[in-house]
Design an enzyme around this catalytic site. Sequence first.
Site, mmCIF file in Angstrom:
data_model
loop_
_atom_site.group_PDB
_atom_site.id
_atom_site.type_symbol
_atom_site.label_atom_id
_atom_site.label_comp_id
_atom_site.label_asym_id
_atom_site.label_seq_id
_atom_site.Cartn_x
_atom_site.Cartn_y
_atom_site.Cartn_z
ATOM 1 N N SER A 1 -43.411 13.989 36.624
ATOM 2 C CA SER A 1 -43.587 14.936 35.516
ATOM 3 C C SER A 1 -43.082 14.390 34.184
ATOM 4 C CB SER A 1 -42.887 16.262 35.831
ATOM 5 O OG SER A 1 -41.505 16.065 36.052
ATOM 6 N N LYS B 1 -39.665 13.211 33.714
ATOM 7 C CA LYS B 1 -38.241 13.509 33.512
ATOM 8 C C LYS B 1 -37.483 12.303 32.951
ATOM 9 C CE LYS B 1 -37.586 14.533 37.780
ATOM 10 N NZ LYS B 1 -38.969 14.194 38.176
ATOM 11 N N THR C 1 -38.644 9.642 31.445
ATOM 12 C CA THR C 1 -39.134 9.296 30.112
ATOM 13 C C THR C 1 -38.527 10.212 29.063
ATOM 14 O OG1 THR C 1 -41.225 8.513 31.031
ATOM 15 C CG2 THR C 1 -41.185 9.010 28.682
ATOM 16 N N ASP D 1 -33.151 7.822 40.533
ATOM 17 C CA ASP D 1 -33.386 6.559 41.224
ATOM 18 C C ASP D 1 -32.273 5.556 40.941
ATOM 19 O OD1 ASP D 1 -35.652 7.585 42.290
ATOM 20 O OD2 ASP D 1 -37.045 6.158 41.393
ATOM 21 N N ASN E 1 -26.557 14.562 47.384
ATOM 22 C CA ASN E 1 -26.944 13.766 46.222
ATOM 23 C C ASN E 1 -26.677 14.543 44.933
ATOM 24 O OD1 ASN E 1 -28.388 11.590 44.763
ATOM 25 N ND2 ASN E 1 -29.991 13.118 44.514
ATOM 26 N N SER F 1 -34.240 17.479 41.938
ATOM 27 C CA SER F 1 -33.368 18.603 42.346
ATOM 28 C C SER F 1 -34.185 19.845 42.701
ATOM 29 C CB SER F 1 -32.344 18.927 41.252
ATOM 30 O OG SER F 1 -32.917 18.985 39.973
ATOM 31 N N GLY G 1 -43.195 16.237 52.053
ATOM 32 C CA GLY G 1 -42.934 16.837 50.758
ATOM 33 C C GLY G 1 -41.996 18.019 50.893
#
Length: 253
Positions: A112, A114, A116, A138, A158, A182, A231
Site C-alpha cells: 500500500s 507504507k 515509501t 522488514d 513482533n 500490523s 493471508g
Amino acid sequence: MLFSFSRCIVCPALPISLSPCRATQAPRSADLLPPRASAATHHAVERPSPLARLPPRSSASTAGEDRVLQMSSTVPKSSNIFWHDCPVGKTDRQKLLKQKGCVVWITGLSGSGKSTLACTLGRELHTRGKLAYVLDGDNLRHGLNKDLGFAAEDRAENIRRVGEVAKLFADAGLLCIASFISPYRRDRESCRALLSDGSFIEVFLNMSLELCEARDPKGLYKLARAGKIKGKPYLSRKIPYLIMFLVRELPFP
C-alpha cells in the site's frame, strides 16, 4: 573416529577453559577444567567424554528447543525489578531538541506504500530540522525480530517489541515513524496504550486490495494466490484517527 555430541547450556559459577577438539581427536573430560587445575590432573584424564555415547537429537527436538530459546526473551525473568528514574526526563530532552516526541504508526496492506510514505515523511521532517527515525517492518526482521515468523503469536510479539522500541524513541524526544502491516487491531491498541499522553498517531493507508495486488512489490499476493503462504485478515479501526486514500501510485522519488 567421529563422536556424537549432545548440546546443552552451561552456566558455570567460575570461568572454565576450553581446548579445541578436532574431528579425529577423541574428546576428553579434561577439556572442561577450571583454569587453576594442575597439569597432572589435566593429563590424568584421557578417556572419551560420556557425551560421545549419547544418541544424537532428532531434528524435531532440536527445532522445539531452539524455539524455546528464541522466545525466552519474552518470558519475564524476575519480579524483583524496580524502575529507576533519571534526573534528565522526557521534558528536558524535548526542550533540547525543540520538538515533542511522538509515534506516527503507519498501517495498511502489503504494497500500500507504507514504507515509501514513512521514508518520505522522515526526509521531509529532516529537511525541516526535526529529528525523526523510521522503524520499518522488514528492516527490523533483519535484526531485532529475526527470530519471529508470521504466525499469529509471532505477529503479536513482533508488534509488541516494536511498540516498546517506539515508546523509547518518543520518550527520547524523537519523531518515530513506524511502518508495519500490523493487521490486528488489538496489537495496535496495545502500542497506543504504551503512550498515555496521546502522542500515538495512527495512520491507515487505505489502498484497495486490487491495487495492492496489482503492484505486489514483494510477490506476496502471488504466493498467497498459489497457496504457498496464508493471508491474514486486516482489522482496521472502527473509527480511524487518520485515513489516507491512495487511488493511484504517486510519483515518489
